[in-house]
Design a protein around this motif. Structure first.
Motif, PDB file in Angstrom:
ATOM      1  N   MET A 100       0.373  -0.876   0.013  1.00 55.93           N
ATOM      2  CA  MET A 100      -0.382  -0.403  -0.141  1.00 55.93           C
ATOM      3  C   MET A 100       0.904   1.199  -0.246  1.00 55.93           C
ATOM      4  N   LYS A 111      -6.503   0.375  -4.941  1.00 57.64           N
ATOM      5  CA  LYS A 111      -5.268  -0.814  -3.620  1.00 57.64           C
ATOM      6  C   LYS A 111      -6.380  -2.282  -2.724  1.00 57.64           C
ATOM      7  N   SER A 115      -4.442  -5.636  -3.080  1.00 58.90           N
ATOM      8  CA  SER A 115      -3.671  -6.197  -1.739  1.00 58.90           C
ATOM      9  C   SER A 115      -4.349  -7.616  -1.764  1.00 58.90           C
TER      10      SER A 115
END
Length: 242
Positions: A100, A111, A115
């Protein structure tokens, strides 16, 4: 005149996607044989083709899936498997924070889903390409990279599950060595850098063996060995103060 920026944006998007696929290709080549092995072992452990494929779709964590399939084979309970895989995957919290931070110029809408696709391999390869995060359409590069690895893992798992139904059981059982070979392969490089890591592995192994001798179930013995062995690293790997 109006169509030029759009055309330029489309070209940049295609370039980033193509670059991400090319960058992720070595991961795909490495994932396929391991995923096939997982599929075969998971099938032989009693999981259905749908179950083992869905595990890859929803979990996408090689070491945890191997361990989960092994724990299912020995009759471990659901809670034992969840705790053991959670502990094993705890490092993903650290990787996600680093990822991040590296993608601080990328919008949050990218993001969060990115992830979810982090593995040791995708994290390591993405770390070698930090400049793409600052480029236009850079999020598409990381998306293509992760999806290339993801779909190869899911496809390999499916193929392994199909093979598990047709190959001789003796041959599939011999593939069980892949589980131990994989963990040894992950351990050896760390031991070369720091011998105390090997001591931590030995401690975890001894705790696991002791728990089994005391009559504890295999699943909880793995959980305690993992947690207590890992906690020993807090003291063994404590940095010396100058």
């Amino acid at each position: 005149m109006v169509t030029k920026p759009a055309a330029k944006g489309q070209t940049q998007s295609v370039q980033m996607i193509r670059k991400g696929i090319v960058t992720g290709f070595p991961i795909m080549v490495g994932y396929l044989p391991i995923a096939i092995t997982y599929g075969v072992l998971a099938k032989q452990s009693g999981m259905s083709l749908t179950e083992l494929t869905l595990m890859s779709v929803m979990v996408f964590a090689g070491a945890s899936q191997f361990m989960g399939a092994n724990m299912i084979a020995v009759g471990a309970g659901v809670l034992e498997i969840i705790i053991a895989t959670f502990v094993l995957n705890f490092r993903h919290f650290v990787m996600s924070l680093s990822f991040m931070n590296r993608l601080r110029d990328v919008p949050m809408r990218w993001k969060a889903p990115l992830s979810l696709g982090l593995t040791d391999e995708t994290f390591a390869v993405s770390a070698l390409h930090p400049k793409e995060a600052k480029m236009e359409k850079g999020a598409l590069f990381y998306t293509a990279l992760i999806l290339t690895a993801y779909f190869s893992w899911v496809l390999g798992s499916l193929l392994g599950g199909l093979l598990g139904e047709v190959i001789p059981e003796r041959l599939s059982q011999s593939m069980g060595i892949a589980l131990y070979a994989m963990f040894i392969g992950l351990l050896v490089p760390s031991v070369k850098k720091e011998l105390k890591v090997g001591l931590i592995a030995v401690i975890a192994m001894l705790i696991n063996a002791l728990c089994l001798q005391l009559g504890m179930s295999t699943g909880w013995a793995i959980v305690l060995g993992t947690i207590l062995g890992g906690m020993s690293g807090i003291y063994l790997l404590k940095e010396e103060k100058s």
